[in-house]
Design a protein around this motif. Structure first.
Motif, short mmCIF file in Angstrom:
data_model
loop_
_atom_site.label_atom_id
_atom_site.label_comp_id
_atom_site.label_asym_id
_atom_site.label_seq_id
_atom_site.Cartn_x
_atom_site.Cartn_y
_atom_site.Cartn_z
N LEU A 159 -21.03 11.40 4.19
CA LEU A 159 -20.18 12.57 3.98
C LEU A 159 -20.22 13.50 5.19
O LEU A 159 -19.19 14.05 5.61
CB LEU A 159 -20.62 13.32 2.72
N GLN A 160 -21.38 13.68 5.77
CA GLN A 160 -21.52 14.52 6.95
C GLN A 160 -20.67 13.99 8.11
O GLN A 160 -20.04 14.75 8.84
CB GLN A 160 -22.99 14.59 7.36
N SER A 161 -20.62 12.66 8.25
CA SER A 161 -19.81 12.08 9.33
C SER A 161 -18.32 12.31 9.07
O SER A 161 -17.54 12.49 10.01
CB SER A 161 -20.10 10.58 9.45
N LEU A 162 -17.91 12.32 7.80
CA LEU A 162 -16.52 12.57 7.47
C LEU A 162 -16.14 14.02 7.68
O LEU A 162 -15.04 14.34 8.15
CB LEU A 162 -16.25 12.15 6.02
N VAL A 163 -17.04 14.93 7.34
CA VAL A 163 -16.79 16.36 7.56
C VAL A 163 -16.61 16.63 9.05
O VAL A 163 -15.77 17.44 9.46
CB VAL A 163 -17.95 17.20 6.98
N ALA A 164 -17.38 15.92 9.89
CA ALA A 164 -17.26 16.09 11.34
C ALA A 164 -15.88 15.67 11.84
O ALA A 164 -15.46 16.07 12.93
CB ALA A 164 -18.34 15.30 12.05
N LYS A 165 -15.16 14.86 11.05
CA LYS A 165 -13.83 14.40 11.43
C LYS A 165 -12.73 15.20 10.72
O LYS A 165 -11.57 14.80 10.74
CB LYS A 165 -13.69 12.92 11.12
N GLY A 166 -13.12 16.31 10.09
CA GLY A 166 -12.13 17.23 9.55
C GLY A 166 -11.89 17.16 8.07
O GLY A 166 -11.12 17.95 7.53
N PHE A 167 -12.52 16.22 7.35
CA PHE A 167 -12.35 16.14 5.91
C PHE A 167 -13.15 17.23 5.21
O PHE A 167 -14.13 17.76 5.76
CB PHE A 167 -12.78 14.76 5.39
N VAL A 168 -12.75 17.55 3.98
CA VAL A 168 -13.45 18.56 3.20
C VAL A 168 -14.53 17.90 2.36
O VAL A 168 -14.29 16.84 1.75
CB VAL A 168 -12.46 19.32 2.29
N ALA A 169 -15.72 18.49 2.34
CA ALA A 169 -16.85 17.89 1.63
C ALA A 169 -16.73 18.11 0.13
O ALA A 169 -16.57 19.23 -0.35
CB ALA A 169 -18.15 18.50 2.13
N GLY A 170 -16.78 17.01 -0.61
CA GLY A 170 -16.89 17.05 -2.05
C GLY A 170 -18.32 16.74 -2.44
O GLY A 170 -19.22 16.68 -1.60
N PRO A 171 -18.59 16.48 -3.70
CA PRO A 171 -19.96 16.19 -4.14
C PRO A 171 -20.39 14.77 -3.75
O PRO A 171 -19.56 13.88 -3.55
CB PRO A 171 -19.88 16.35 -5.65
#
Length: 474
Positions: free
Chosen positions: A367-379
């Motif tokens: 999830l952290q890697s996805l947030v770094a690419k601009g996605f919003v963090a879900g649970p």
């Protein structure tokens, strides 16, 4: 395994170089004509840990030594290459990379042997050559050494085909050599997350920090049964062990201690095989400024760790094109492709990640890697075990799912009416090897000081046990 190179790289007393090089076994291998030298002038060295029951001269090891190593009899083990590492050193002697190949990687073997586990490339060619030489009138010793040469050449060609890298030099160590080297320097500091006991390798360790040498060191790097990720966990162990080896040699006075240095030279010279064209003295002088902080350990990208094969049973899935791209990118700045796709607004998608792999903390890291690419963090959360990873999306959310699966390296996507609009739910199966994985893919690097080059795992997870900077592993 890496000790022969590290010994020279870190500044051994030069008056002892003759004592070292005179005892080494040399092989005239097919390296000079293997391809064009890269424009950057880098040096690429193939380091091999051999699961053989003979010494570097081809002589069988005594049974009492095999008993000590818990390595079976002289007919066991064959010539499987249990450790394969490509050491890439730039021409400016700057940051170097040691790239591991899991022994069970399922690849195309050179020499027309078909697709098999990579650790069999040496053995197939050696066995074929030995069979051809039977009845040739050559002595058993000559047959042994010539067939070994064929095995090494086939392994080199296999690695070159897999990576598109020209191998400049070759270094090989056997079981007893590894055993003697670890004893000569007084052991290596390691750390385990949990107690382990494995009858196959002889591993029997308590959780936490400890110093190991000899047969215990061999068991530590050979164990794969009973580990959550099997062969991939063993790769991480080997990397952490070698990081500890370098740390020990650099900080504990091994190279300045005359007795330890002499024992080290004796152990290395009696156990190492090198290519005949390698000028070790010149190499040592070039590399003497390369220290622990300038080398990182990585692993080729892998897929399904339990790939079922026609002849070899369970193996580790490998995509050759991904390996080519990974090796080519070593030392380069991250590709702009890691940034959010300008054609799609990643911030419009909230991503949930479910861990179905059994690897602790993986969901949070992905999830952290996805947030770094601009996605919003879900649970994040856990899910029942799955062998295949999947990206699921709700009605009308296919574009968002495509963006997420692209960011994670191309997972399967499918529609799921239970996923709310504007959200994507990722399930990480045991096959997942993309961004956020630890140690067993190319995205996570390990410095020689034992520290991971990656963001911390789930902040709510227990902190890993440390042993003077040594990373705790499975």
């Amino acid at each position: 395994m890496l000790s022969a190179v590290i010994l020279l790289v870190t500044g051994i007393a030069w008056q002892n170089l003759n004592a070292l090089t005179d005892g080494l076994t040399k092989q005239d291998l097919n390296l000079a004509d293997a391809g064009e030298k890269p424009a950057d002038g880098a040096i690429d060295i193939l380091l091999v840990g051999m699961d053989s029951r003979t010494d570097s001269k081809g002589n069988p090891l005594p049974q009492n030594v095999l008993n000590e190593l818990q390595a079976g009899g002289t007919d066991d083990g064959g010539f499987n290459t249990d450790t394969l590492i490509l050491l890439h050193i730039p021409n400016d002697s700057g940051k170097a990379y040691a790239v591991s190949f899991p022994r069970d990687s399922y690849v195309k073997i050179a020499g027309g042997f078909g697709r098999h586990k990579i650790n069999s490339a040496y053995g197939y060619a050696k066995g074929q050559t030995a069979e051809k030489l039977q009845g040739s009138g050559k002595s058993p010793q000559d047959v042994e050494m010539e067939s070994r040469k064929a095995g090494a050449n086939n392994l080199i060609e296999t690695i070159q085909n897999l990576t598109s890298v020209k191998i400049d030099h070759y270094a090989e160590v056997n079981l007893v050599g590894f055993y003697e080297i670890t004893k000569a320097i007084g052991g290596i500091d390691v750390c385990l997350n949990k107690n382990v006991r494995d009858s196959f390798s002889g591993a029997n360790f308590k959780a936490g920090p400890q110093t190991i040498e000899g047969k215990n060191a061999l068991a530590f790097v050979r164990q794969r049964h009973g580990l959550p990720m099997g062969d991939l966990d063993r790769v991480v162990r080997q990397q952490v062990f070698m990081a500890g080896l370098a740390k020990k040699m650099l900080s504990a006075g091994v190279l300045t201690d005359g007795t330890k240095r002499s024992q080290m030279i004796k152990a290395v010279s009696g156990a190492i095989v090198l290519d005949d064209g390698w000028d070790i003295t010149k190499f040592a002088l070039q590399m003497k400024d390369l220290t622990g902080g300038n080398m990182t350990f990585q692993t080729i990208p892998t897929g399904n760790p339990d790939l079922q094969t026609p002849e070899d049973g369970s193996a580790v899935e490998v995509n050759e094109s991904e390996v080519h791209a990974f090796v080519k990118s070593l030392g380069k700045e991250p590709s702009p492709s890691t940034a959010p796709d300008p054609k799609f607004n990643n911030a419009s998608v909230t991503v949930e990640v479910r861990n179905a792999s059994g690897v602790p903390g993986l969901a949070a890291q992905v999830l952290q890697s996805l947030v770094a690419k601009g996605f919003v963090a879900g649970p994040t959360g856990n899910a029942e075990a799955m062998s295949k990873s999947v990206v699921r999306y709700g009605k009308g959310g296919e574009d968002g799912a495509n963006a997420v699966q692209k960011a994670l390296g191309g997972l399967k996507i499918e529609e799921d009416v239970n996923v709310p609009a504007g959200r994507v739910r990722v399930f990480l199966g045991s096959d997942y090897s993309g961004p956020g994985t630890q140690g067993f893919t190319g995205s996570a690097a390990l410095n020689l000081d034992g520290a991971r080059q990656q963001p911390p795992a789930d902040p709510n997870a227990p902190k890993p046990i440390t042993a003077d900077g040594v990373r705790c592993v499975n």
